[in-house]
Design a protein around this motif. Structure first.
Motif, PDB file in Angstrom:
ATOM      1  N   ARG A 158       0.822  -1.216   0.000  1.00 12.76           N
ATOM      2  CA  ARG A 158       0.000   0.000   0.000  1.00 12.76           C
ATOM      3  C   ARG A 158       0.851   1.260   0.000  1.00 12.76           C
ATOM      4  O   ARG A 158       0.474   2.283  -0.580  1.00 12.76           O
ATOM      5  CB  ARG A 158      -0.925  -0.021   1.227  1.00 12.76           C
ATOM      6  CG  ARG A 158      -2.013   1.055   1.198  1.00 12.76           C
ATOM      7  CD  ARG A 158      -3.010   0.836   2.305  1.00 12.76           C
ATOM      8  NE  ARG A 158      -3.690  -0.442   2.147  1.00 12.76           N
ATOM      9  CZ  ARG A 158      -4.714  -0.623   1.309  1.00 12.76           C
ATOM     10  NH1 ARG A 158      -5.154   0.368   0.545  1.00 12.76           N
ATOM     11  NH2 ARG A 158      -5.289  -1.808   1.231  1.00 12.76           N
ATOM     12  N   ASP A 159       2.008   1.190   0.651  1.00 13.36           N
ATOM     13  CA  ASP A 159       2.850   2.386   0.720  1.00 13.36           C
ATOM     14  C   ASP A 159       3.396   2.790  -0.642  1.00 13.36           C
ATOM     15  O   ASP A 159       3.865   3.916  -0.820  1.00 13.36           O
ATOM     16  CB  ASP A 159       3.998   2.157   1.691  1.00 13.36           C
ATOM     17  CG  ASP A 159       4.811   0.924   1.311  1.00 13.36           C
ATOM     18  OD1 ASP A 159       4.336   0.141   0.459  1.00 13.36           O
ATOM     19  OD2 ASP A 159       5.916   0.749   1.871  1.00 13.36           O
ATOM     20  N   ARG A 160       3.332   1.888  -1.615  1.00 13.43           N
ATOM     21  CA  ARG A 160       3.860   2.204  -2.948  1.00 13.43           C
ATOM     22  C   ARG A 160       3.023   3.270  -3.641  1.00 13.43           C
ATOM     23  O   ARG A 160       3.527   3.986  -4.515  1.00 13.43           O
ATOM     24  CB  ARG A 160       3.863   0.923  -3.800  1.00 13.43           C
ATOM     25  CG  ARG A 160       4.381   1.119  -5.218  1.00 13.43           C
ATOM     26  CD  ARG A 160       5.859   1.446  -5.198  1.00 13.43           C
ATOM     27  NE  ARG A 160       6.434   1.555  -6.510  1.00 13.43           N
ATOM     28  CZ  ARG A 160       6.325   2.615  -7.325  1.00 13.43           C
ATOM     29  NH1 ARG A 160       5.643   3.673  -6.923  1.00 13.43           N
ATOM     30  NH2 ARG A 160       6.909   2.620  -8.504  1.00 13.43           N
ATOM     31  N   ASP A 162       1.413   5.939  -2.196  1.00 14.57           N
ATOM     32  CA  ASP A 162       1.192   7.177  -1.436  1.00 14.57           C
ATOM     33  C   ASP A 162       1.168   8.388  -2.347  1.00 14.57           C
ATOM     34  O   ASP A 162       0.506   9.397  -2.057  1.00 14.57           O
ATOM     35  CB  ASP A 162       2.285   7.339  -0.374  1.00 14.57           C
ATOM     36  CG  ASP A 162       2.180   6.283   0.719  1.00 14.57           C
ATOM     37  OD1 ASP A 162       1.083   5.697   0.852  1.00 14.57           O
ATOM     38  OD2 ASP A 162       3.178   6.044   1.424  1.00 14.57           O
TER      39      ASP A 162
END
Length: 644
Positions: A158-160, A162
Motif C-alpha cells: 500500500r505504501d507504494r 502514497d
C-alpha cells in the motif's frame, strides 16, 4: 441546519417546560398534531401515544422499561408490533423536559441496509474468489484508493501508492501509459464504462498483465467526481494467449515450410475453407477458384471421387480419423497426387460440426514410387537374364573344364599308348623273324633265346603302360563325373586332389610352374567332390593366369590339414606378385577380371566362392602374404550341409 417536524415539536415542548408549564398542561392538540408517532408520560408515569401512534400500533406496552433507560437527547432502536401484526423496527429519540419520545419506522431502511450489506458481502466474496481488485480515483482530489486484492494484483504494498495516480503511472509498462491515460480521458470526457488491458511491473520487477473495467461515478448533482473500477491479474491468460498465438504461428509456419494444406468442411453449412498452401497442393489459383465441395469434386480425378466420398462418410459416420490418398487435376490439366488426413470436430455439446484435415502434395513421391516399381521390374528382368547368362557361362565353364580335362588325360594317355604301340610293333617284327627262321629250319638256339628276352621285356612294357592307361581312364571317368554332376560321397582328400592336379598336368607343365601338395593320407571329407574339384581347379587356374610374371617360374603350395573334428582347411598360396589392395574387395565379384584383354571372363573366382560357401557350406577368404603372393584359405566342414 434544517430541523425535522419531530425535532421542532420536541423543541417546543422543551421551551414550554422551561417556561414553567406542567406536562399535563401541555397542549394536547399540539401533541396529537405531530406528523410522526410519539409517546409521552401522563401524570401516573404511563406512556401515552398521539393519534398517529394509535393509528399505527396496538399498544406501547413493553416499551416503558426500555425507554426508562434512555436519557433525553439519546436515540434507541426498538421493535414494536404494528396493527397489521407485523414486527416493525423503530428509531426512538427522547427529548425533554417535558419527556417526549418521537418514533420513526426504519424497517424498510434496515432491510435495505441489510440487503445492501449482504450484497456487498457477496460482492466482496465474489471479488476475493475471482481475485478481482477494486480501485477508485478522485478526479478533484487526485487520491487513488485500492483494496488489498488490487494491491495483490499489482504486486505492490500500500505504501507504494502514497503518491497517488503518478505512482500508478510509474509502474505501468512504458508502452501502455498512453493507452491507460486515453482510457481515463475517455471515461472523464465521455462518461461511459471502458475496458482496458495494460501491463505493470510488480515489486520484483516482473511484468504482469492486468485487465480493468472502469466506470464514472457522479454526485447527487450529477457531477463526475470519481472513476472507479475493478482489475484482475490476467498474466496467465495473456501468457497462455501468447503461447497459443506462438503455437498458431508455428503451426502456420509448419504448414508453409512443409507445404501442408489445411481444409475444413462444415457439415451443416456446407462451407469449405482452405489455407493458401491447400491451393498450391491442388494446383489452383485462389483468385479464380472458389473452394466449395462441388468445385472440389470437380477437380478430383473421376476414379477417386467415390473413395473421397466414402472417406467423408466414414469420418462422419464413425467419428474417427481417416487417411486417404486421391488425385486431383490442376489448372494446367496435369494429375497431382494428394495425401490427406481427416478427422471430426465437435462442438461443446459433443455434436459433430466439421470435418477438418491436412493435405500434402505427394506427386513426386508417387512418381518416384512408380519409377521405382518400373525399375524393379526391369532389374528383376535383367537379373533373370543375368542368372540365365551366368548359368550358361557356368555350364560353358564346366564343359571347358571337362574339355581341358580330356585334353590333359589324352596327353597323359598318349605317352603309354605310344610306348605300347612301339613295343607291340617291335615284338611283332621279331616274332615274324622267328617264324621265318623256324619255317626255313634256320632257327638257332641263340635266336630263340634273344626273341624270348625281347618278348619278356615287351610284355612287361605292355602290361605297365596298359595299367597306366587304365589308371588314367579310371581317373578321367571319376573326375569328369564329379565335375559334371553333384553327387555327394565320402572321398580321401589327398588321393582326390592328386587326381585333380593330374587332370591339370598339361596346363601346369606348359606354364613352367610347380604345384606342391601337402595333405595327410587318411584325411577324408563327406561332401561334394565335384564342387571341391571345381573350386581347386579355379584357384589353380587363377594363379597360373594372374599370379606370376612371364619371365619367372612360380610355385603353388596347396596345404590341406584338419583344424578340429568338424573342420578342415585348404590353404592355396603362391609366391607371385599378389593382388592389388584396391582389387581385394572385388575379387569375388562376377565378371571382375584384370585380364579381360587375355580373354578372361571374370567368373572363375566368383564360381569358386559360390561353390565354397553355398554348395560346400564353407568359407573362402583371400589375403596378400607379406613379401609373398596371394593366399586363398578354404575352410570346409567335414560333413557338408544337408548331411543327416
Amino acid at each position: 441546519m434544517r430541523q425535522t417536524r419531530a425535532e421542532t415539536a420536541m423543541a417546543v415542548a422543551g421551551d414550554s417546560a422551561q417556561a414553567g408549564a406542567e406536562p399535563e398542561a401541555t397542549d394536547a392538540a399540539l401533541f396529537d398534531a405531530l406528523p410522526l408517532p410519539a409517546l409521552r408520560r401522563d401524570s401516573a408515569g404511563r406512556l401515552r401515544g398521539n393519534r398517529l401512534f394509535a393509528a399505527l400500533y396496538r399498544t406501547a406496552d413493553g416499551l416503558a422499561d426500555a425507554l426508562d433507560e434512555v436519557r433525553p437527547g439519546e436515540t434507541r432502536e426498538l421493535r414494536l408490533t404494528a396493527r397489521d401484526g407485523r414486527e416493525r423496527d423503530l428509531s426512538v429519540r427522547v427529548g425533554g423536559p417535558p419527556w417526549i419520545a418521537i418514533l420513526q419506522d426504519v424497517t424498510d431502511q434496515r432491510r435495505t441496509e441489510h440487503g445492501l450489506e449482504l450484497a456487498t458481502a457477496r460482492l466482496e466474496e465474489a471479488c476475493r474468489t475471482a481475485k478481482l481488485g477494486y480501485w477508485e480515483y478522485g478526479i478533484q482530489s487526485g487520491a487513488l484508493l485500492l483494496d488489498d486484492t488490487a494491491l495483490a494484483v499489482l504486486g505492490h504494498g500500500r505504501d507504494r501508492f502514497d503518491a497517488g495516480f503518478d505512482a500508478l503511472l510509474d509502474i505501468l509498462h512504458p508502452d501502455d501509459r498512453l493507452s491507460f491515460g486515453n482510457m481515463l480521458e475517455g471515461v472523464v470526457g465521455h462518461p461511459v464504462r471502458v475496458y482496458a488491458e495494460y501491463r505493470v511491473r510488480d515489486g520484483e520487477g516482473r511484468t504482469r498483465c492486468v485487465s480493468s473495467s472502469c466506470a464514472p461515478r457522479f454526485d447527487r448533482d450529477g457531477r463526475l467526481t470519481h472513476v472507479f473500477g475493478v482489475l484482475m491479474d490476467s498474466t496467465e491468460r495473456a501468457e497462455a494467449a501468447a503461447q497459443l498465438e506462438a503455437a498458431k504461428q508455428r503451426l502456420e509456419e509448419a504448414y508453409r515450410t512443409g507445404h501442408l494444406g489445411y481444409w475444413e468442411y462444415g457439415i451443416h453449412s456446407g462451407d469449405l475453407v482452405w489455407n493458401a498452401e491447400a491451393f498450391d497442393v491442388c494446383g489452383q489459383d485462389p483468385r479464380d477458384f472458389l473452394p466449395t465441395f462441388d468445385n472440389l469434386l470437380g477437380i478430383l480425378h473421376p476414379d477417386d471421387r467415390r473413395s473421397f466420398g466414402n472417406m467423408l462418410e466414414s469420418v462422419i459416420g464413425n467419428s474417427r480419423r481417416v487417411y486417404v490418398e486421391y488425385r486431383v487435376i490442376d489448372r494446367a490439366g496435369d494429375v497431382r497426387y494428394v495425401s490427406s488426413s481427416c478427422a471430426p470436430r465437435f462442438d461443446l455439446d459433443g455434436r459433430l460440426t466439421h470435418v477438418f484435415g491436412v493435405m500434402l502434395d505427394t506427386t513426386e513421391r508417387a512418381q518416384a514410387a512408380e519409377a521405382l516399381r518400373a525399375a524393379k521390374t526391369r532389374i528383376e528382368q535383367a537379373y533373370g537374364e543375368l542368372q540365365a547368362a551366368q548359368d550358361s557361362l557356368v555350364q560353358t565353364e564346366k564343359m571347358a573344364s571337362l574339355g581341358q580335362l580330356v585334353a590333359g588325360v589324352a596327353h597323359e594317355v598318349n605317352g603309354p599308348v605310344g610306348v605300347a604301340l612301339t613295343t607291340a610293333s617291335h615284338l611283332l617284327s621279331r616274332a615274324e623273324d622267328v617264324r621265318r627262321q623256324f619255317g626255313a629250319n634256320a632257327l638257332t638256339r641263340s635266336a630263340l633265346s634273344g626273341f624270348l628276352e625281347v618278348a619278356q621285356e615287351a610284355g612287361q612294357l605292355l602290361v605297365g603302360n596298359t595299367e597306366r592307361i587304365a589308371a588314367l581312364v579310371h581317373m578321367f571317368k571319376q573326375v569328369s563325373a564329379d565335375q559334371t554332376g553333384d553327387e555327394r560321397r565320402t572321398f580321401y582328400l589327398r588321393e582326390y586332389t592328386e587326381d585333380v592336379l593330374l587332370s591339370l598336368h598339361t596346363q601346369i607343365g606348359s606354364s613352367g610352374h610347380r604345384v606342391v601338395l601337402t595333405c595327410p593320407e587318411a584325411l577324408q571329407l563327406e561332401s561334394y567332390p565335384g564342387a571341391f574339384a571345381r573350386v581347386l581347379t579355379h584357384l589353380v587356374r587363377n594363379a597360373l593366369t594372374h599370379a606370376f610374371r612371364p619371365e619367372r617360374s612360380g610355385r603353388i603350395a596347396i596345404d590341406i590339414r584338419a583344424i578340429d573334428d568338424d573342420w578342415i582347411e585348404v590353404v592355396h598360396a603362391d609366391d607371385g606378385q599378389g593382388i592389388l589392395d584396391g582389387d581385394l574387395p572385388k575379387i569375388y565379384d562376377p565378371f571382375f577380371t584384370t585380364a579381360r584383354h587375355a580373354g578372361c571372363v571374370g567368373l572363375g573366382l566368383h564360381i569358386a566362392y559360390n561353390l565354397a560357401t553355398q554348395t560346400l557350406g564353407g568359407q573362402l577368404t583371400v589375403r596378400n602374404a607379406p613379401g609373398e603372393g596371394a593366399v586363398f584359405t578354404l575352410r570346409l566342414p567335414r560333413r557338408a550341409p544337408g548331411a543327416e
